[in-house]
Design a protein around this motif. Structure first.
Motif, PDB file in Angstrom:
ATOM      1  N   LEU A   1       0.836  -1.208   0.000  1.00  8.02           N
ATOM      2  CA  LEU A   1       0.000   0.000   0.000  1.00  8.02           C
ATOM      3  C   LEU A   1       0.867   1.253   0.000  1.00  8.02           C
ATOM      4  CD1 LEU A   1      -2.802  -1.085   2.494  1.00  8.02           C
ATOM      5  CD2 LEU A   1      -2.970  -0.923  -0.002  1.00  8.02           C
ATOM      6  N   ALA A   2       1.977   1.204   0.713  1.00 11.75           N
ATOM      7  CA  ALA A   2       2.870   2.366   0.774  1.00 11.75           C
ATOM      8  C   ALA A   2       3.506   2.667  -0.589  1.00 11.75           C
ATOM      9  CB  ALA A   2       3.966   2.131   1.821  1.00 11.75           C
ATOM     10  N   LYS A   3       3.594   1.670  -1.460  1.00 11.80           N
ATOM     11  CA  LYS A   3       4.199   1.844  -2.781  1.00 11.80           C
ATOM     12  C   LYS A   3       3.161   2.079  -3.882  1.00 11.80           C
ATOM     13  CE  LYS A   3       8.185  -1.062  -1.790  1.00 11.80           C
ATOM     14  NZ  LYS A   3       9.271  -0.205  -2.167  1.00 11.80           N
ATOM     15  N   ALA A   4       1.901   1.904  -3.556  1.00 11.30           N
ATOM     16  CA  ALA A   4       0.840   1.932  -4.574  1.00 11.30           C
ATOM     17  C   ALA A   4       0.411   3.351  -4.941  1.00 11.30           C
ATOM     18  CB  ALA A   4      -0.367   1.155  -4.073  1.00 11.30           C
ATOM     19  N   TYR A   5      -0.136   3.475  -6.145  1.00  7.81           N
ATOM     20  CA  TYR A   5      -0.731   4.728  -6.606  1.00  7.81           C
ATOM     21  C   TYR A   5      -2.226   4.729  -6.325  1.00  7.81           C
ATOM     22  CZ  TYR A   5      -2.682   8.267  -9.617  1.00  7.81           C
ATOM     23  OH  TYR A   5      -3.388   9.346 -10.081  1.00  7.81           O
ATOM     24  N   CYS A   6      -2.866   3.561  -6.449  1.00 14.41           N
ATOM     25  CA  CYS A   6      -4.291   3.409  -6.179  1.00 14.41           C
ATOM     26  C   CYS A   6      -4.536   1.962  -5.796  1.00 14.41           C
ATOM     27  CB  CYS A   6      -5.129   3.801  -7.396  1.00 14.41           C
ATOM     28  SG  CYS A   6      -4.965   2.678  -8.791  1.00 14.41           S
ATOM     29  N   GLN A   7      -5.782   1.647  -5.453  1.00 13.64           N
ATOM     30  CA  GLN A   7      -6.140   0.272  -5.134  1.00 13.64           C
ATOM     31  C   GLN A   7      -7.484  -0.060  -5.753  1.00 13.64           C
ATOM     32  OE1 GLN A   7      -6.712  -0.510  -0.955  1.00 13.64           O
ATOM     33  NE2 GLN A   7      -7.866   1.361  -0.631  1.00 13.64           N
ATOM     34  N   VAL A   8      -7.646  -1.326  -6.105  1.00 11.10           N
ATOM     35  CA  VAL A   8      -8.882  -1.819  -6.698  1.00 11.10           C
ATOM     36  C   VAL A   8      -9.293  -3.057  -5.916  1.00 11.10           C
ATOM     37  CG1 VAL A   8      -9.976  -2.708  -8.789  1.00 11.10           C
ATOM     38  CG2 VAL A   8      -8.128  -1.023  -8.971  1.00 11.10           C
ATOM     39  N   GLY A   9     -10.554  -3.136  -5.539  1.00  8.17           N
ATOM     40  CA  GLY A   9     -11.034  -4.305  -4.812  1.00  8.17           C
ATOM     41  C   GLY A   9     -12.536  -4.316  -4.741  1.00  8.17           C
ATOM     42  N   ALA A  10     -13.067  -5.286  -3.995  1.00  6.93           N
ATOM     43  CA  ALA A  10     -14.512  -5.404  -3.865  1.00  6.93           C
ATOM     44  C   ALA A  10     -14.931  -5.553  -2.407  1.00  6.93           C
ATOM     45  CB  ALA A  10     -15.022  -6.604  -4.663  1.00  6.93           C
ATOM     46  N   TYR A  11     -14.275  -6.434  -1.691  1.00  6.38           N
ATOM     47  CA  TYR A  11     -14.686  -6.718  -0.319  1.00  6.38           C
ATOM     48  C   TYR A  11     -13.468  -7.205   0.446  1.00  6.38           C
ATOM     49  CZ  TYR A  11     -17.474  -8.544   3.538  1.00  6.38           C
ATOM     50  OH  TYR A  11     -18.017  -8.776   4.778  1.00  6.38           O
ATOM     51  N   SER A  12     -12.769  -6.285   1.054  1.00 10.70           N
ATOM     52  CA  SER A  12     -11.555  -6.644   1.783  1.00 10.70           C
ATOM     53  C   SER A  12     -11.240  -5.564   2.797  1.00 10.70           C
ATOM     54  CB  SER A  12     -10.391  -6.772   0.801  1.00 10.70           C
ATOM     55  OG  SER A  12      -9.180  -6.931   1.499  1.00 10.70           O
ATOM     56  N   THR A  13     -10.741  -5.975   3.931  1.00 12.83           N
ATOM     57  CA  THR A  13     -10.320  -4.990   4.926  1.00 12.83           C
ATOM     58  C   THR A  13      -9.127  -4.193   4.405  1.00 12.83           C
ATOM     59  OG1 THR A  13      -8.954  -6.665   6.007  1.00 12.83           O
ATOM     60  CG2 THR A  13     -11.154  -6.282   6.921  1.00 12.83           C
ATOM     61  N   ALA A  14      -8.412  -4.745   3.431  1.00 15.81           N
ATOM     62  CA  ALA A  14      -7.285  -4.017   2.849  1.00 15.81           C
ATOM     63  C   ALA A  14      -7.742  -2.715   2.198  1.00 15.81           C
ATOM     64  CB  ALA A  14      -6.553  -4.889   1.830  1.00 15.81           C
ATOM     65  N   LEU A  15      -8.971  -2.653   1.720  1.00 17.27           N
ATOM     66  CA  LEU A  15      -9.486  -1.406   1.151  1.00 17.27           C
ATOM     67  C   LEU A  15      -9.482  -0.299   2.200  1.00 17.27           C
ATOM     68  CD1 LEU A  15     -12.490  -2.739  -0.946  1.00 17.27           C
ATOM     69  CD2 LEU A  15     -10.326  -1.832  -1.815  1.00 17.27           C
ATOM     70  N   TYR A  16      -9.899  -0.624   3.399  1.00 22.43           N
ATOM     71  CA  TYR A  16      -9.936   0.364   4.477  1.00 22.43           C
ATOM     72  C   TYR A  16      -8.514   0.776   4.870  1.00 22.43           C
ATOM     73  CZ  TYR A  16     -14.644  -1.499   4.637  1.00 22.43           C
ATOM     74  OH  TYR A  16     -15.898  -1.920   4.293  1.00 22.43           O
ATOM     75  N   GLU A  17      -7.610  -0.186   4.868  1.00 22.57           N
ATOM     76  CA  GLU A  17      -6.213   0.133   5.173  1.00 22.57           C
ATOM     77  C   GLU A  17      -5.621   1.037   4.097  1.00 22.57           C
ATOM     78  OE1 GLU A  17      -3.953  -3.430   6.556  1.00 22.57           O
ATOM     79  OE2 GLU A  17      -5.931  -4.355   6.466  1.00 22.57           O
ATOM     80  N   GLY A  18      -5.937   0.759   2.842  1.00 26.04           N
ATOM     81  CA  GLY A  18      -5.444   1.583   1.738  1.00 26.04           C
ATOM     82  C   GLY A  18      -5.947   3.012   1.815  1.00 26.04           C
ATOM     83  N   ILE A  19      -7.152   3.182   2.320  1.00 27.12           N
ATOM     84  CA  ILE A  19      -7.699   4.531   2.493  1.00 27.12           C
ATOM     85  C   ILE A  19      -6.845   5.313   3.492  1.00 27.12           C
ATOM     86  CG2 ILE A  19      -9.673   5.799   3.459  1.00 27.12           C
ATOM     87  CD1 ILE A  19     -11.442   3.742   1.921  1.00 27.12           C
ATOM     88  N   CYS A  20      -6.324   4.626   4.500  1.00 25.82           N
ATOM     89  CA  CYS A  20      -5.429   5.296   5.453  1.00 25.82           C
ATOM     90  C   CYS A  20      -4.139   5.754   4.781  1.00 25.82           C
ATOM     91  CB  CYS A  20      -5.093   4.375   6.622  1.00 25.82           C
ATOM     92  SG  CYS A  20      -6.465   4.200   7.756  1.00 25.82           S
ATOM     93  N   PHE A  21      -3.771   5.117   3.688  1.00 25.86           N
ATOM     94  CA  PHE A  21      -2.611   5.544   2.912  1.00 25.86           C
ATOM     95  C   PHE A  21      -3.012   6.587   1.867  1.00 25.86           C
ATOM     96  CE2 PHE A  21      -0.998   1.695   4.749  1.00 25.86           C
ATOM     97  CZ  PHE A  21       0.369   1.871   4.843  1.00 25.86           C
ATOM     98  N   LYS A  22      -4.260   7.033   1.959  1.00 27.77           N
ATOM     99  CA  LYS A  22      -4.829   8.033   1.046  1.00 27.77           C
ATOM    100  C   LYS A  22      -4.758   7.590  -0.422  1.00 27.77           C
ATOM    101  CE  LYS A  22      -4.217  11.866   4.166  1.00 27.77           C
ATOM    102  NZ  LYS A  22      -3.664  13.181   4.399  1.00 27.77           N
ATOM    103  N   LEU A  23      -4.996   6.296  -0.640  1.00 27.09           N
ATOM    104  CA  LEU A  23      -4.993   5.767  -2.000  1.00 27.09           C
ATOM    105  C   LEU A  23      -6.360   5.950  -2.643  1.00 27.09           C
ATOM    106  CD1 LEU A  23      -3.127   2.367  -1.521  1.00 27.09           C
ATOM    107  CD2 LEU A  23      -2.236   4.474  -2.526  1.00 27.09           C
TER     108      LEU A  23
END
Length: 131
Positions: free
Chosen positions: A35-57
């Motif tokens: 997540l720290a290296k990503a530009y954006c994130q794509v998903g459907a149903y994962s707690t990782a989506l919420y974590e990625g939001i904390c990285f402002k993705l």
């Protein structure tokens, strides 16, 4: 880059290799590393989506996949969150529009500071309910 869910450890994604997409398992690094290296994130149903939001993705939720309704209902309309149904929509937003990042308001909506009293109260309640 496609990071497998922990329950997908035996899944075969060899078709992604033909599209030059690297798949990674669960032992290389934890999700925060990616997540720290990503530009954006794509998903459907994962707690990782919420974590990625904390990285402002910028977050793309594929709304027509299994269980995406819950995530869509919680995040729909939030700044930096995009509800899509196809890869073409993700591409269009990324390359033809101004992509916004989630802001502090959304992060505070999803996550709150540690409150020791609340933790003790919650754990006590869980213990009582399971006795």
């Amino acid at each position: 880059l496609y990071k497998k869910h922990p329950y997908e450890k035996d899944a075969d994604y060899s078709d992604l290799k033909h599209k030059k997409i690297t798949t990674i398992g669960n032992n290389e690094h934890d999700i925060c590393y990616y997540l720290a290296k990503a530009y954006c994130q794509v998903g459907a149903y994962s707690t990782a989506l919420y974590e990625g939001i904390c990285f402002k993705l910028p977050t793309f939720i594929i709304s027509n996949l299994y269980c995406a309704d819950d995530v869509c209902n919680l995040l729909q309309g939030e700044k930096g969150v995009y509800t899509v149904e196809s890869a073409a929509q993700v591409y269009d937003i990324l390359f033809n529009k101004t992509v916004k990042k989630p802001n502090k308001n959304l992060i505070n909506k999803l996550w709150f500071p540690v409150n020791h009293e609340r933790i003790i109260k919650t754990v006590t309640k869980i213990i009582k309910n399971n006795q």
